[in-house]
Design an enzyme around this catalytic site. Structure first.
Site, PDB file in Angstrom:
ATOM      1  N   GLY A  80       0.819  -1.193   0.000  1.00  0.00           N
ATOM      2  CA  GLY A  80       0.000   0.000   0.000  1.00  0.00           C
ATOM      3  C   GLY A  80       0.856   1.247   0.000  1.00  0.00           C
ATOM      4  O   GLY A  80       2.067   1.207   0.222  1.00  0.00           O
ATOM      5  N   THR A  84       8.244   5.743  -2.240  1.00  0.00           N
ATOM      6  CA  THR A  84       9.225   5.922  -1.173  1.00  0.00           C
ATOM      7  C   THR A  84      10.601   5.597  -1.735  1.00  0.00           C
ATOM      8  O   THR A  84      10.736   5.063  -2.834  1.00  0.00           O
ATOM      9  CB  THR A  84       8.907   5.066   0.060  1.00  0.00           C
ATOM     10  N   GLY A 159       4.858   0.948   5.096  1.00  0.00           N
ATOM     11  CA  GLY A 159       4.076   0.469   3.964  1.00  0.00           C
ATOM     12  C   GLY A 159       3.845  -1.019   4.130  1.00  0.00           C
ATOM     13  O   GLY A 159       4.805  -1.767   4.376  1.00  0.00           O
ATOM     14  N   CYS A 188       5.639   9.577  -0.361  1.00  0.00           N
ATOM     15  CA  CYS A 188       4.295   9.263   0.139  1.00  0.00           C
ATOM     16  C   CYS A 188       3.263  10.298  -0.304  1.00  0.00           C
ATOM     17  O   CYS A 188       2.251  10.502   0.368  1.00  0.00           O
ATOM     18  CB  CYS A 188       4.302   9.115   1.652  1.00  0.00           C
TER      19      CYS A 188
END
Length: 223
Positions: A80, A84, A159, A188
């Site tokens: 998810g 990054t 994550g 993000c």
């Protein structure tokens, strides 16, 4: 991470630290294998501490326009979240747990509570370095505020992915990465706040120091 016993194991947790710097794709493959084995009951739950080669990773909500620089490999992570960065000087902790069971204060079959547990793990890890890590509503990750300047920066990312109630992916902690590498993405999806690290905050911890803090703080949250 690639070989598994052939008989069921009792509930336990295996810690491992990957030597050197690992490219991202082999880590994904190893996690997938381990998650399948945990689900089959042929491997113990695991926390895997890794340092990656420089890589930008895209979560399932990542927007192509938030990748601003193509100097490093960009990999679809399957977790998810959005974009990054992983790279040298950053400790990534991959957490593979059977979430059908309780783990310390983390309730069974509750992904939101699990994510909160990961946040608490990072907060307690930072506390060992006398750094106050904080949550922010609507902003995933762990933040450090400079109230004198009225600013705040991200020091830890989170994550996760859950497959048939087994978790994978996890957290990252900035020990001493090259912070300019984060400029290649909108981390993000948040452009208005920067990133920081233990060294940037004046804590000259080694990766081994970070590992010890992560291991020490684990049991306070996950039992």
């Amino acid at each position: 991470m690639t070989s598994h016993p052939t008989t069921p194991l009792p509930a336990s947790l295996e810690w491992s630290i990957a030597p050197g710097r690992l490219p991202y794709a082999p880590a994904l493959e190893a996690m997938a294998e381990r998650v399948a084995a945990i689900r089959a009951g042929t491997a113990a739950e695991a926390v895997w501490l890794v340092e990656h080669e420089p890589t930008y990773t895209a979560g399932t909500s990542a927007r192509p326009e938030d990748l601003l620089d193509h100097r490093f490999p960009a990999v679809a992570a399957g977790r998810g979240g959005q974009w990054t960065y992983h790279g040298p000087g950053q400790r990534t902790g991959y957490v593979m747990l059977d979430l059908t069971r309780e783990h310390g204060s983390v309730r069974a079959r509750d992904v939101r509570d699990y994510v909160r547990g990961l946040e608490e793990w990072l907060i307690r890890t930072l506390d060992r370095f006398n750094i106050k890590g904080e949550r922010r509503n609507g902003r995933i990750g762990i933040w450090v505020a400079d109230r004198a300047r009225g600013t705040e920066e991200k020091i830890g990312a989170i994550g996760v992915r859950v497959t048939r109630w087994v978790s994978w992916h996890g957290v990252s902690l900035n020990v001493d990465p090259e912070l300019s590498h984060f400029a290649g993405i909108v981390p993000c999806g948040i452009a208005e706040h920067g990133v920081t690290s233990l060294h940037r905050l004046g804590v000259l911890a080694t990766m081994e120091d970070a590992d010890a803090a992560l291991m020490s703080a684990w049991g306070e949250v996950f039992g």
